[in-house]
Motif scaffolding. Structure first.
Motif, short mmCIF file in Angstrom:
data_model
loop_
_atom_site.label_atom_id
_atom_site.label_comp_id
_atom_site.label_asym_id
_atom_site.label_seq_id
_atom_site.Cartn_x
_atom_site.Cartn_y
_atom_site.Cartn_z
N THR A 150 -28.04 46.77 35.93
CA THR A 150 -27.59 45.89 37.00
C THR A 150 -26.69 44.80 36.43
O THR A 150 -26.97 44.23 35.38
CB THR A 150 -28.81 45.24 37.67
N SER A 151 -25.62 44.49 37.15
CA SER A 151 -24.67 43.50 36.67
C SER A 151 -25.21 42.09 36.84
O SER A 151 -26.08 41.84 37.67
CB SER A 151 -23.37 43.64 37.46
N GLU A 154 -27.71 40.21 39.87
CA GLU A 154 -28.91 39.43 39.66
C GLU A 154 -28.84 38.13 40.43
O GLU A 154 -29.83 37.66 40.99
CB GLU A 154 -29.09 39.13 38.16
N LYS A 155 -27.67 37.53 40.52
CA LYS A 155 -27.52 36.26 41.22
C LYS A 155 -27.66 36.43 42.73
O LYS A 155 -28.07 35.53 43.43
CB LYS A 155 -26.16 35.64 40.88
N LEU A 182 -34.72 41.03 46.90
CA LEU A 182 -34.47 42.44 47.20
C LEU A 182 -35.16 43.33 46.17
O LEU A 182 -34.85 43.30 44.99
CB LEU A 182 -32.97 42.73 47.19
N ILE A 183 -36.15 44.09 46.65
CA ILE A 183 -36.90 45.01 45.81
C ILE A 183 -36.84 46.39 46.47
O ILE A 183 -37.17 46.53 47.65
CB ILE A 183 -38.37 44.56 45.68
N PRO A 184 -36.38 47.40 45.67
CA PRO A 184 -35.87 47.35 44.30
C PRO A 184 -34.45 46.79 44.26
O PRO A 184 -33.76 46.76 45.27
CB PRO A 184 -35.91 48.82 43.86
N LYS A 185 -34.04 46.37 43.08
CA LYS A 185 -32.68 45.84 42.92
C LYS A 185 -31.69 47.00 42.90
O LYS A 185 -31.80 47.89 42.08
CB LYS A 185 -32.57 45.02 41.63
#
Length: 533
Positions: A25-26, A30-31, A40-43
């Motif tokens: 993931t970038s 993440e931000k 948010l799950i899953p990312k």
């Protein structure tokens, strides 16, 4: 709130998708992994092929397609549930023996998933759904052709086959949902999806009853043939594979961008070089076929299946036997309904489904998120189960008690209907909650985990017709349903065990097959009143 505003809250695009095949993931993602206080799950990965990144309208189209297929598949096996007298005379069987057809349908519903899982692993879920619907359609053509005096067992087999193929979406569908929707959306999505299951099982007898009220019973099947055809066409046009591996370094399939080529690849995987899932070996397919049996002995599955077998099983039994009581003459303790009256009576289930849908939309996500917020925002799958206190510990036992009292003391049929209404609500709410819970306890094996739960849920309902007469004779009709009410209270203790000790019980899952999202921080802050809907 406008439609566009709703969509903007649901369609959360963490970053501009790239064409990369894999990768972590970038930092930008993440931000942006929090929306209105909800993590948010899953990312989702920075990849347009990740179903979590798909436009919300596309997700809704796939959900609608699956729901239509599920509705059609569950309506089909029970089309002949109400027309007992005509078939009793044709086959020279008692009315109770005619209800064995419902048990055959339930047996098919219980058996199909064990075969569809390895097939979906080999050929893709969408292709299996499509061809299973065609199999169910063939069974619906078969049934009304069984008009000979000696066709009892052939007709029985047609109900078994219709159930076998019709249940395909109930085991493959949940995986689509967990692939496309975030954790905080799943409760409501599962409620909508399983509304189609319950509504189909109820609407099948309702529609057929009105269609055949002044006609011979064979006419009641042809509307379901048309419906299954429409469902199969919708699947062919709109259903897409959601298989996507978010493991760092994983290589995912890239479906053709051309629409026609995409459809051919998705639904004709047996053609050379045509597949939407990763190539697999016979050994791996056999391993997938065995997985449901391994998961079936997990304590968490046995507890959920025990609860479902009793609560949903009695709902199935209630629907199967109700036509017997309604159509029995008043002098014999029944209500003297004809087929049309019986069909009209089933609308009480529709009201129950509507109440259950509204309840699920309001409670199934909000209550778990509120409980998580009280624990610092950390998630536990067991928070899902708390939505069932009101519907299954209170309403369902009362409903069964009202049904028994109505028949024992010849109360007005509206009291009988009120009991059905309460029991229907319990069924409508409990199935999506328990299936969602199991899916979140076995995130890596969603399909394989739902198979034993789906099958065990039906065991009691499909068998009760065979000993209902003896049970009533030993106690009386009032205590026949009264005992069911007490059994449903007892079954709720299985859920209470999981509510209090679920974390430890999940650790006892054998073969290392359990995987969940416990401990992930799902709620930022202490309020969930304005989370994404």
């Amino acid at each position: 709130m406008s439609e566009n505003n709703k969509e903007s809250q649901l369609e959360i695009k963490p970053t501009t998708p790239s064409s990369s095949d894999h990768g972590p993931t970038s930092p930008e993602l993440e931000k942006e992994a929090v929306q209105d206080g909800i993590v948010l799950i899953p990312k989702p990965l920075d990849d347009p092929r990740d179903p979590l990144n798909w436009p919300f309208r596309k997700k809704c189209v796939i959900l609608a397609t699956l729901s239509i297929a599920l509705f059609a598949g569950y309506a089909a096996p029970f089309c002949g549930q109400l027309n007992l007298i005509q078939q009793s005379k044709l086959y020279h069987k008692t009315v109770v023996e005619i209800t064995y057809f419902n048990s055959a349908a339930s047996a098919g519903l219980a058996a199909g998933g064990w075969f569809f899982s390895p097939l979906a692993h080999k050929f893709g879920r969408s292709a299996v759904v499509f061809y299973a619907l065609l199999g169910c359609l063939a069974a619906q053509i078969w049934a009304p052709l069984m008009t000979g005096k000696g066709d009892y067992w052939s007709y029985w087999a047609s109900r078994l086959v219709a159930g076998f193929f019709g249940m395909v979406c109930s085991v493959l569908g949940p995986r689509y949902l967990v692939d496309m929707f975030f954790l905080h959306q799943r409760g409501r999505v599962f409620t909508i999806f399983h509304l189609a299951l319950n509504f189909g099982a109820s609407a099948g007898p309702t529609f057929s009853g009105f269609i055949a009220r002044n006609n011979y019973w064979t006419i009641e099947y042809w509307w379901s043939v048309a419906l299954l055809g429409v469902a199969a066409i919708c699947v062919l046009l709109f259903l897409e594979e959601t298989t996507f591996d978010r493991t760092p370094g994983a290589v995912n399939m890239s479906p053709p961008k051309n629409y026609l080529a995409n459809r051919i690849q998705t639904f004709f995987p047996f053609l050379p070089g045509n597949t939407v899932v990763k190539a697999t070996t016979l050994k791996e397919t056999i391993r997938v076929a065995i997985l449901p049996f391994k998961i079936a002995i997990s304590p968490v599955v046995l507890l959920i299946a025990g609860f479902d077998a009793i609560s949903f099983g009695f709902y199935v039994a209630l629907n199967a036997l109700t036509p017997v009581w309604l159509q029995k003459p008043k002098i014999a303790g029944g209500y003297g309904f004809d087929v049309t009256d019986n069909a009209a009576f089933t609308f009480v289930h529709w009201f129950g489904f509507l109440f259950g849908l509204v309840y699920g939309q309001l409670v199934s996500d909000r209550l778990p998120l509120w409980l998580a917020s009280r624990k610092g925002g950390a998630w536990k799958p067991e928070y899902r189960l708390h939505a069932l206190w009101f519907t299954n510990l209170f309403l369902m036992p009362i409903g069964l008690g009202l049904v028994g009292a109505s028949l024992q003391y010849n109360l007005h049929f509206m009291v009988f209907a009120l009991g059905h209404f309460f029991v229907t609500i319990g069924s409508m709410v409990s199935i999506p909650v328990t299936v969602n819970y199991i899916a979140e306890c076995f995130r890596s094996h969603t399909i394989e985990a739902t198979i034993p739960v789906n099958s065990m849920r039906l065991f009691l309902g499909l068998s009760i017709n065979f000993y209902a007469t003896e049970w009533v004779a030993k106690v009386n009709i009032g205590w026949f349903y009264g005992m069911m009410a007490f059994f449903t209270v007892f079954a709720f203790f299985f859920l209470m065990i999981l509510m209090f000790w679920g974390h430890k019980i999940r650790q006892w899952t054998p073969f290392g097959l359990g995987s969940d999202e416990e401990g992930q921080h799902v709620v930022e802050g202490k309020s969930v009143n304005h989370h994404a809907v």
